[in-house]
Design a protein around this motif. Structure first.
Motif, short mmCIF file in Angstrom:
data_model
loop_
_atom_site.label_atom_id
_atom_site.label_comp_id
_atom_site.label_asym_id
_atom_site.label_seq_id
_atom_site.Cartn_x
_atom_site.Cartn_y
_atom_site.Cartn_z
N GLU A 25 -88.48 82.93 34.37
CA GLU A 25 -89.69 82.41 34.72
C GLU A 25 -90.52 81.48 33.56
N ALA A 26 -90.11 81.83 32.27
CA ALA A 26 -90.88 81.12 31.23
C ALA A 26 -90.23 79.57 31.12
N SER A 27 -88.77 79.50 31.37
CA SER A 27 -88.27 78.34 31.40
C SER A 27 -88.56 77.49 32.39
N PHE A 28 -88.83 77.83 33.59
CA PHE A 28 -89.11 77.18 34.76
C PHE A 28 -89.58 75.57 34.57
N PRO A 29 -90.43 75.11 33.78
CA PRO A 29 -90.79 73.90 33.56
C PRO A 29 -89.69 73.07 33.21
N GLN A 30 -89.11 73.57 32.15
CA GLN A 30 -87.70 72.98 31.65
C GLN A 30 -86.79 72.62 32.68
N VAL A 31 -86.47 73.83 33.53
CA VAL A 31 -85.47 73.62 34.46
C VAL A 31 -85.86 72.68 35.47
N ILE A 32 -86.79 72.55 35.84
CA ILE A 32 -87.83 71.49 37.00
C ILE A 32 -87.08 70.03 36.37
N LYS A 33 -87.63 70.04 35.26
CA LYS A 33 -87.40 68.65 34.75
C LYS A 33 -85.99 68.38 34.59
N ALA A 34 -85.11 69.14 34.26
CA ALA A 34 -83.51 68.84 33.95
C ALA A 34 -83.05 68.67 35.41
N TYR A 35 -83.38 69.27 36.50
CA TYR A 35 -83.09 69.32 37.72
C TYR A 35 -83.32 67.59 38.25
N VAL A 36 -84.48 67.56 38.37
CA VAL A 36 -85.20 66.25 38.78
C VAL A 36 -84.45 64.94 37.84
N ASP A 37 -84.51 65.37 36.68
CA ASP A 37 -83.80 64.25 35.79
C ASP A 37 -82.44 63.84 36.29
N LEU A 38 -81.54 64.84 36.57
CA LEU A 38 -80.03 65.02 36.95
C LEU A 38 -80.04 64.30 38.41
N THR A 39 -80.99 64.55 39.17
CA THR A 39 -81.02 63.59 40.52
C THR A 39 -81.31 62.32 40.20
N LEU A 40 -82.35 61.84 39.59
CA LEU A 40 -82.79 60.85 39.45
C LEU A 40 -81.56 59.92 38.71
N HIS A 41 -80.94 60.30 37.69
CA HIS A 41 -80.07 59.51 36.84
C HIS A 41 -78.56 60.04 37.21
N SER A 42 -78.13 60.70 38.54
CA SER A 42 -76.85 60.86 38.74
C SER A 42 -76.12 59.72 38.66
N ALA A 43 -76.42 58.63 38.97
CA ALA A 43 -75.58 57.42 39.06
C ALA A 43 -74.72 57.09 37.66
N GLN A 44 -75.39 57.52 36.63
CA GLN A 44 -74.80 57.55 35.17
C GLN A 44 -73.52 58.35 35.07
N ASP A 45 -73.30 59.27 36.11
CA ASP A 45 -72.20 60.13 35.98
C ASP A 45 -72.07 61.02 37.29
N PRO A 46 -71.49 60.55 38.23
CA PRO A 46 -71.86 61.16 39.61
C PRO A 46 -70.72 62.53 39.81
N LYS A 47 -69.89 62.54 38.76
CA LYS A 47 -69.14 63.74 38.65
C LYS A 47 -69.99 65.21 38.49
N ALA A 48 -71.30 65.10 38.36
CA ALA A 48 -72.23 66.07 38.09
C ALA A 48 -73.13 66.52 39.26
N GLY A 49 -73.54 67.87 39.30
CA GLY A 49 -74.23 68.10 40.20
C GLY A 49 -75.09 69.59 40.11
N SER A 50 -75.88 69.53 41.02
CA SER A 50 -76.40 71.16 40.81
C SER A 50 -77.03 71.56 42.00
N TRP A 51 -77.40 72.86 42.37
CA TRP A 51 -78.42 73.29 43.22
C TRP A 51 -79.24 74.42 42.56
N ILE A 52 -80.31 74.65 43.01
CA ILE A 52 -81.09 75.72 42.37
C ILE A 52 -81.47 76.61 43.14
N ALA A 53 -81.11 77.99 43.26
CA ALA A 53 -81.94 79.01 44.05
C ALA A 53 -82.93 79.68 43.19
#
Length: 548
Positions: free
Chosen positions: A281-309
């Protein structure tokens, strides 16, 4: 209405009527269609009588006829052993509780054609089970009718040029990928091995390769389809292109697909990178930022992806983060677009280079799937945004916290799942004439906000549905307040209270209904196949619950 407008409307209606009659004439004779498929209706006494009169024993007649035609190995009735065992093959106990009059295992595509015609002649309704992974009753089961299980249709054939793979709908994705793992090609596939080909593909389908190529349905070269008249046709960009468009997200409304001709994609050695990295839980803010950034910038490298449960386990809040990359990596941080996740301390990490087939097989029964519990899915979509993502996590944990009504439910296990539809996925949706789901590539990437919840007892159904609906309503309202709302509903994660086809937009809904009218003018797949997401309603219309 002006004379010109009247003329245009009349011409359009005449054209639609002509198209419908061209595919199925107004005087279409179901009995004759059966005879043309070498079914001697006169040899089926009860069925023969239906040529002249109706019956109050429609499903008894239909099932007895299938028994005579295909033998006892292809059909089970309620008093037989295979019937009771069959219910255990459904992922959700709710779906398996339905009691059909009979269960039919068609041995060939032609036998499916015969089943549709017998259903029409007898007026016995039916449901079709590819893998049975829907969460609510009616999707892959039916009360009192014919449940058709496709599990005997399991052919997998890679074309000689390695450009397409013909896959029948009785397959699950694990065996499909295993059949390809030495060929240096793969297909867009489900990410859990127990999911079947049929439902996932017709509802869209998210793959480990979706950010590169689009949804699974956008990478189907063509479909072989049993239509309402019993004809088996091929729908592709050049043959019946309107039906091809409709099947890419239109669900079970147009026919029964007997073969999916999937486009093959290069994957040398079948190797990719992936696994689960879990954060406290202490890392949630960084995880949220990393995930949203990946989504917004995925065109830079579309081989990458993620889901979070987002889960709660033994009282601890955790972000179980799946990370993948469509090629081998020595370590996850070697892909710059994923490096932010590796700068956050994790409590566990299983990411590594592995085969695509093995990766999906690892996500099977016992790992990601538990069969035989009560289940619900619910879904809403929002534009990718750091703020709405953070608020959604807070809303979820507040709704399931200690002292809430749902926290007292026996066996309760709620999960908030994030998945993304990135720029690459949006572009893929426009391939080969597009699909009916109403994506707007110009609007930017979106997050699928999914709720998945399992529990033990039917007496708690209402509490669970009410809580899940309430969470969705709050997230939707927050997205409106922040100006990041999106109305699209992903069929494969929708609840029984959601009107999926309406979420595709009025224009696409109208086109889907026109296509259905052309290939199914009598509404067989709306009336005799009544379950799951139909063209004009939610499976269970109820305005007390969140729809879209």
């Amino acid at each position: 209405m002006t004379m010109l407008l009247r003329t245009l409307c009349l011409a359009a209606l005449t054209a639609i009527g002509a198209e419908s009659q061209a595919f199925e004439p107004a005087n279409f004779n179901v009995t004759q269609a059966l005879v043309e498929r070498d079914v001697n209706v006169l040899a089926l006494p009860e069925l023969a009588s239906l040529a002249d009169r109706s019956s109050t024993h429609a499903c008894q007649i239909a099932c007895d006829s299938l028994d005579i035609l295909y033998g006892s190995h292809a059909i089970e009735f309620e008093n037989e052993i295979g019937y009771s065992l069959f219910a255990k093959k459904y992922w959700s106990r709710i779906v398996g509780e339905a009691k059909p009059y009979c269960i039919f295992w068609p041995p060939t595509p032609d036998s499916l054609s015969v089943m549709v015609l017998i259903s029409r002649l007898s007026q016995c309704p039916f449901a079709v089970k590819s893998g049975g992974h829907s969460a609510f009753a009616g999707g892959a089961s039916i009360e009192g009718g014919i449940t058709v299980s496709l599990e005997k249709l399991q052919e997998i054939t890679l074309s000689a040029d390695k450009k397409t793979v013909a896959v029948q709908p009785g397959n699950t994705w694990g065996p499909v990928l295993a059949a390809l793992n030495t060929s240096d090609v793969t297909v867009l596939a489900g990410r859990i091995s127990d999911l079947a080909v049929g439902g996932l593909t017709l509802g869209g389908g998210i793959s480990f390769l979706t950010n590169q190529y689009g949804l699974v349905c956008d990478n189907v070269a063509s479909f072989d389809v049993v239509t309402a008249s019993g004809r088996i046709i091929n729908a592709s960009p050049t043959q019946h292109p309107d039906l091809y468009w409709s099947l890419r997200g239109g669900g079970n409304n147009f026919g029964i697909v007997t073969t999916f001709h999937l486009q093959a994609k290069p994957l040398p050695g079948d190797l990719m990178f992936g696994g689960t990295r879990t954060f406290p839980e202490a890392s949630f803010p960084q995880v949220i930022k990393a995930y949203v950034d990946l989504t917004l910038h995925s065109a830079q490298d579309p081989k990458a992806g993620s889901w979070i449960a987002w889960i709660k386990k033994d009282g601890a809040k955790l972000a179980s983060t799946e990370l993948w990359y469509g090629a081998p990596l020595a370590k996850g941080a070697d892909a710059p677009i994923l490096s932010a996740f590796y700068q956050i301390d994790a409590v566990s990490d299983t990411t590594m280079t592995r085969g695509h087939a093995n990766y999906v097989l690892d996500h099977g029964a016992g790992a990601f799937e538990t069969y035989g519990r009560r289940e619900v899915f619910y879904v809403a979509t929002v534009k990718a945004s750091h703020e709405i993502a953070a608020r959604a996590v807070d809303i979820f944990y507040d709704a399931i916290g200690d002292g809430t009504e749902i926290a007292a439910v026996k066996g309760i296990f709620p999960v908030l799942v994030w998945q993304h539809i990135t720029d690459g996925a949006l572009k893929g949706s426009a391939r080969n004439g597009g699909n009916p789901m109403g994506f707007d590539p110009a609007g930017g990437p979106v997050h699928i906000t999914q709720l998945a919840c399992s529990w033990d007892l039917a007496q708690d159904d209402e509490v669970v549905y009410k809580t899940m609906s309430g969470i969705m309503k709050q997230i939707k309202q927050e997205s409106r307040d922040l100006g990041v709302a999106n109305d699209w509903v992903y069929m494969n994660y929708a609840s029984q209270y959601q009107d999926v086809i309406a979420s595709y937009g009025a224009e696409n809904k109208a086109k889907l209904k026109r296509v259905a009218k052309q290939y199914d003018p009598r509404g067989v797949f709306q009336k005799l196949r009544p379950g799951y997401f139909k063209l004009d309603r939610a499976p269970v219309p109820d305005d007390r619950y969140f729809s879209y």
